[in-house]
Structures are given as C-alpha cells and as structure tokens.
Design an enzyme around this catalytic site. Structure first.
Site, PDB file in Angstrom:
ATOM      1  N   GLY A  72      19.291  13.102  32.231  1.00  0.00           N
ATOM      2  CA  GLY A  72      19.698  11.891  32.956  1.00  0.00           C
ATOM      3  C   GLY A  72      20.285  10.870  31.996  1.00  0.00           C
ATOM      4  N   ALA A  73      20.952  11.376  30.953  1.00  0.00           N
ATOM      5  CA  ALA A  73      21.381  10.514  29.841  1.00  0.00           C
ATOM      6  C   ALA A  73      22.460   9.506  30.247  1.00  0.00           C
ATOM      7  CB  ALA A  73      21.875  11.376  28.690  1.00  0.00           C
ATOM      8  N   ARG A 126       7.896  11.700  50.963  1.00  0.00           N
ATOM      9  CA  ARG A 126       7.454  12.018  49.595  1.00  0.00           C
ATOM     10  C   ARG A 126       7.521  13.525  49.337  1.00  0.00           C
ATOM     11  NH1 ARG A 126       1.908  11.113  46.904  1.00  0.00           N
ATOM     12  NH2 ARG A 126       1.150  11.225  49.013  1.00  0.00           N
ATOM     13  N   HIS A 158       1.304   7.669  38.113  1.00  0.00           N
ATOM     14  CA  HIS A 158       2.284   6.585  38.035  1.00  0.00           C
ATOM     15  C   HIS A 158       2.840   6.366  39.442  1.00  0.00           C
ATOM     16  CE1 HIS A 158       5.571   3.995  37.063  1.00  0.00           C
ATOM     17  NE2 HIS A 158       6.412   4.842  37.603  1.00  0.00           N
ATOM     18  N   ASP A 168       3.463   0.687  33.158  1.00  0.00           N
ATOM     19  CA  ASP A 168       2.375   0.049  33.915  1.00  0.00           C
ATOM     20  C   ASP A 168       1.439  -0.683  32.958  1.00  0.00           C
ATOM     21  OD1 ASP A 168       3.210   1.392  36.388  1.00  0.00           O
ATOM     22  OD2 ASP A 168       2.543   3.198  35.368  1.00  0.00           O
ATOM     23  N   ARG A 219       3.114  -3.841  31.717  1.00  0.00           N
ATOM     24  CA  ARG A 219       3.132  -4.846  32.793  1.00  0.00           C
ATOM     25  C   ARG A 219       1.759  -5.511  32.910  1.00  0.00           C
ATOM     26  NH1 ARG A 219       6.264  -0.838  37.072  1.00  0.00           N
ATOM     27  NH2 ARG A 219       8.374  -1.533  36.607  1.00  0.00           N
TER      28      ARG A 219
HETATM   29  P1  NAX Z   1      19.576   6.673  37.485  1.00  0.00           P
HETATM   30  O1  NAX Z   1      19.793   7.147  38.879  1.00  0.00           O
HETATM   31  O2  NAX Z   1      20.315   5.512  36.954  1.00  0.00           O
HETATM   32  O3  NAX Z   1      19.868   7.901  36.496  1.00  0.00           O
HETATM   33  C1  NAX Z   1      19.375   9.173  36.690  1.00  0.00           C
HETATM   34  C2  NAX Z   1      20.332  10.132  36.032  1.00  0.00           C
HETATM   35  O4  NAX Z   1      19.773  11.428  36.130  1.00  0.00           O
HETATM   36  C3  NAX Z   1      21.715  10.178  36.696  1.00  0.00           C
HETATM   37  O5  NAX Z   1      22.711   9.934  35.721  1.00  0.00           O
HETATM   38  C4  NAX Z   1      21.784  11.592  37.269  1.00  0.00           C
HETATM   39  O6  NAX Z   1      23.098  12.124  37.186  1.00  0.00           O
HETATM   40  C5  NAX Z   1      20.825  12.316  36.335  1.00  0.00           C
HETATM   41  N1  NAX Z   1      20.283  13.557  36.879  1.00  0.00           N
HETATM   42  C6  NAX Z   1      19.951  13.845  38.178  1.00  0.00           C
HETATM   43  N2  NAX Z   1      19.543  15.119  38.271  1.00  0.00           N
HETATM   44  C7  NAX Z   1      19.592  15.641  37.024  1.00  0.00           C
HETATM   45  C8  NAX Z   1      19.313  16.923  36.493  1.00  0.00           C
HETATM   46  N3  NAX Z   1      18.921  17.914  37.270  1.00  0.00           N
HETATM   47  N4  NAX Z   1      19.498  17.118  35.167  1.00  0.00           N
HETATM   48  C9  NAX Z   1      19.930  16.124  34.371  1.00  0.00           C
HETATM   49  N5  NAX Z   1      20.241  14.888  34.829  1.00  0.00           N
HETATM   50  C10 NAX Z   1      20.062  14.657  36.139  1.00  0.00           C
HETATM   51  O7  NAX Z   1      17.996   6.498  37.335  1.00  0.00           O
HETATM   52  P2  NAX Z   1      17.179   5.695  36.226  1.00  0.00           P
HETATM   53  O8  NAX Z   1      17.051   4.288  36.636  1.00  0.00           O
HETATM   54  O9  NAX Z   1      17.733   6.011  34.884  1.00  0.00           O
HETATM   55  O10 NAX Z   1      15.718   6.357  36.412  1.00  0.00           O
HETATM   56  C11 NAX Z   1      15.472   7.702  36.075  1.00  0.00           C
HETATM   57  C12 NAX Z   1      14.115   8.129  36.597  1.00  0.00           C
HETATM   58  O11 NAX Z   1      13.077   7.365  35.996  1.00  0.00           O
HETATM   59  C13 NAX Z   1      13.931   7.960  38.105  1.00  0.00           C
HETATM   60  O12 NAX Z   1      13.303   9.123  38.615  1.00  0.00           O
HETATM   61  C14 NAX Z   1      12.978   6.800  38.199  1.00  0.00           C
HETATM   62  O13 NAX Z   1      12.216   6.847  39.386  1.00  0.00           O
HETATM   63  C15 NAX Z   1      12.129   7.027  36.973  1.00  0.00           C
HETATM   64  N6  NAX Z   1      11.338   5.890  36.517  1.00  0.00           N
HETATM   65  C16 NAX Z   1      10.115   6.165  36.012  1.00  0.00           C
HETATM   66  C17 NAX Z   1       9.298   5.176  35.507  1.00  0.00           C
HETATM   67  C18 NAX Z   1       7.947   5.491  34.962  1.00  0.00           C
HETATM   68  O14 NAX Z   1       7.247   4.541  34.584  1.00  0.00           O
HETATM   69  N7  NAX Z   1       7.501   6.731  34.884  1.00  0.00           N
HETATM   70  C19 NAX Z   1       9.718   3.750  35.530  1.00  0.00           C
HETATM   71  C20 NAX Z   1      11.191   3.570  35.665  1.00  0.00           C
HETATM   72  C21 NAX Z   1      11.873   4.543  36.588  1.00  0.00           C
HETATM   73  O15 NAX Z   1      11.701   4.088  37.897  1.00  0.00           O
END
Ligand code: NAX
Length: 326
Positions: free
Chosen positions: A11-12, A98, A187, A159, A162
């Site tokens: 997801g870079a 979910r 989480h 978390d 925060r």
């Molecule tokens: P974005 O939607 O901005 O970016 C996600 C990226 O992942 C996109 O560029 C997409 O093309 C890519 N992607 C999707 N499927 C993929 C795959 N199979 N292989 C490689 N890349 C793939 O999301 P972003 O704000 O960067 O958040 C990423 C994830 O972090 C989300 O699932 C979000 O819910 C999670 N989070 C987790 C947190 C935690 O504390 N554990 C907090 C922050 C965030 O909400």
C-alpha cells in the site's frame, strides 16, 4: 557502513505510505547508522502514483536509502526482505458488513502470507497495519507456517499514543511523564486502554487524576472513537499519526525497552492472562532488541477483565468469520 536491510511496505502509494516511507528512509525507524532498501508494493492500478512517490524519495537524496524496488509482483516485492510492513488493504465502503471486509481483505493476506514465506529473508518480521489488522495478521501468519509465530505483529501503538496524550493533557504534564499505558486486545472500538496500570510521573494515573468517572465516560470513549473523530474532522482517516505509530512500534521492537516500562503491540497469544492461544491480541510487551515477551503479573481487576474479555470475544468472532482462510 552496515549491510542494508530490506523493508517491504504494501500500500506504498496510499496515505500512510506517503508519510511512512520518508521516515524509514531518513533513519527514524532503524536509526542513523542503518542503511535501508525499500520494497514498495502496490496493486497494478496504483503503480503510476507509486512512481511519483519513488521520484520524491529519489529527490530527497537520503544518505541511508540504498535502493528502491517498486512492484505489483509479490514475489519480487518480498524477495529477501527483513521486515514486511503490511499497510495496504481495501477500506470499508458504505453498506459493507464487517464480514465482507474480512473476507475481501482476508484474501489479500493469504496471498501475502504465502509470498512472504516463499521469498523473505530467514529473519523476516511482519507487522500488519491494514485493517482489520489483528485478524489480517492472523490470516497471513496461518498461511506462512514456516515462519515462527513470534515474528508476527499487529498495530495498536496509535491507540497507545492517543491514550498517552489524553492522560497527559488531563493531568497537565508532558507526554513523556506517562508510562505503561497498555492497550489490550483488538485494534477496534473494543480495545481497552488500561489506565489502572498506567503511571503519570511515576505514580498510578488514578492517583494523579482522581476522577474515576472521567476515565470511564470520557477517556476510554475518546481513545476508542479517535479514529472516527479524525475522519469527521479531516474527511480522511489518520495517516501521519498512523505512520508515526508504525515507526514507534518497529523502533520499540528493535531496541531494548527502558527498564520498568512497556509498549503495546498485537502478538500471537501464548495463553497469557487467559487469552485464547493463537489469537493476535495486543498485550503490554518488552523487548531486548531482538526478542520480545509479554509482561507478566499485571494486575487485572474486575473492570479490566470484563473489557479484556469483550475485545477477546470480538477477535474470536472475527476468527470464526475467516475460518476457511486459516
Ligand atoms: P489508503 O487507501 O490511502 O491506501 C491504501 C493503499 O493500499 C492504496 O494505495 C491501495 O492501492 C493499496 N492496496 C490495496 N490493496 C492492496 C494489495 N492487495 N496489495 C498492495 N497494496 C494494496 O489507506 P491508508 O490511509 O494508507 O490506510 C491503510 C490501512 O491502514 C487501512 O486498512 C487502514 O484502515 C489502516 N489503518 C490502521 C491503523 C492501525 O492503527 N492499525 C490506523 C490507521 C489506518 O486506519
């Protein structure tokens, strides 16, 4: 100069990636002496955007950045990596249950688990950020059985950070005065920020903030709902603070934990505190820089036990929903 370590980030080209990659390349994660090679993994349609991120990384001329691999191919992406930071996943859309989200993302994490097992370095450690991160981690781990279960992590540090700030603001002290604020469980909005065992300026938090109702009615809901509050304010989910928490977690795992303190991360439960073995559950953890362990002997009162069980039950339900992927 040390040998570079290889760090994969999925997801870079996403929001978190855009904050995270520059901090890894600057040395914030592995220290100012440790060169890195970044493996940036994206889905095919995001490769043009990823190319822009690569150009920006190049334009920083980071002294520690010794190479970049940008790819949609999981085998190339995870080849010889020492760390795999699994950030990419599909966000929950309106009307999606979910269970649907678990199933869509679950398939991503079966494939990534297998590709990591087949390609990564022998010492690989995997840290899952993409939500639902505990269960995504569980799925990847169960699809990569050749990798020991103590190498898998899911993020709850955001978390923790925060919660620390909420306590510091309420007590009117610096955040560095707040220690041992552990997050237990999933989480999600069921996670439990354990204020009973937190210390402020070396004293129990409940002695410094003598306001039991505030902890229950304001502190816990504020921490649990912080992600939603940020989405409401910014129109986008937390990104820079999430990237910061990724940096904090890895740094905590690769450096010795200061005596008398701990940090939170989701790990594979060994049954400590009666939590079902094999679930990815957040505990208070200490590290010696190489190995980590769950802090034992933390006092659990009736209120804490109730909260810890509620979040454990949610993880059990999630596990049951993805049973066919394990
Ligand atoms: P974005 O939607 O901005 O970016 C996600 C990226 O992942 C996109 O560029 C997409 O093309 C890519 N992607 C999707 N499927 C993929 C795959 N199979 N292989 C490689 N890349 C793939 O999301 P972003 O704000 O960067 O958040 C990423 C994830 O972090 C989300 O699932 C979000 O819910 C999670 N989070 C987790 C947190 C935690 O504390 N554990 C907090 C922050 C965030 O909400």
């Amino acid at each position: 100069m040390k040998t570079p370590i290889r760090v994969a980030v999925t997801g870079a080209a996403g929001q978190i990636g855009y904050s995270l990659l520059f901090r890894i390349a600057s040395g914030a994660m592995f220290g100012p002496e440790q060169p890195v090679i970044l493996h940036l993994i994206e889905i095919e349609p995001a490769l043009p955007a990823l190319n822009g991120v690569v150009m920006e990384l190049q334009d920083c001329a980071f002294p520690l950045l010794k190479g970049i691999v940008a790819t949609a191919d999981l085998n190339a992406g995870f080849k010889d990596v020492n760390w795999a930071l699994l950030v990419g996943s599909v966000p929950r859309k309106q009307g999606m249950e979910r269970k649907d989200l678990l199933s869509i993302n679950g398939k991503i994490f079966t494939g990534q688990g297998k590709a990591i097992a087949a390609n990564a370095a022998k010492d690989v450690r995997i840290f899952v950020v993409g939500n639902p991160c505990n269960t995504n981690c569980l799925i990847a781990m169960n699809n990569a059985k050749s990798i020991p279960s103590d190498r898998w992590f899911a993020m709850t540090m955001l978390d923790q950070n925060r919660a620390v700030t909420q306590l510091a603001m309420k007590a009117g002290v610096d955040t560095t005065e707040v220690k041992n604020l552990a997050i237990w469980g999933n989480h999600s909005s069921t996670m439990y920020p354990d204020y009973f065992n937190a210390k402020i300026g070396g004293k129990p938090a409940t002695e410094v903030i003598k306001h039991e109702i505030w902890f229950k009615d304001t502190f816990i809901p504020t921490v649990q709902q912080r992600g939603a509050a940020i989405i409401k304010a910014r129109g986008l989910s937390s990104a820079a603070s999430a990237a910061n928490a990724v940096v904090d977690t890895v740094r905590n795992l690769v450096n010795p934990t200061p005596a008398g303190t701990c940090f939170s991360v989701g790990v594979c439960s060994d049954g400590s505190y009666g939590i079902e073995k094999g679930l990815i559950y957040s505990f208070p953890i200490v590290s010696d820089g190489k190995n980590w362990k769950i802090v034992q002997g933390v006092e659990i009162n009736e209120f804490s036990r109730e909260k810890m069980t509620a979040t454990e039950n949610e993880l059990k339900e999630e596990k049951a929903m993805v049973a066919e992927l394990l």
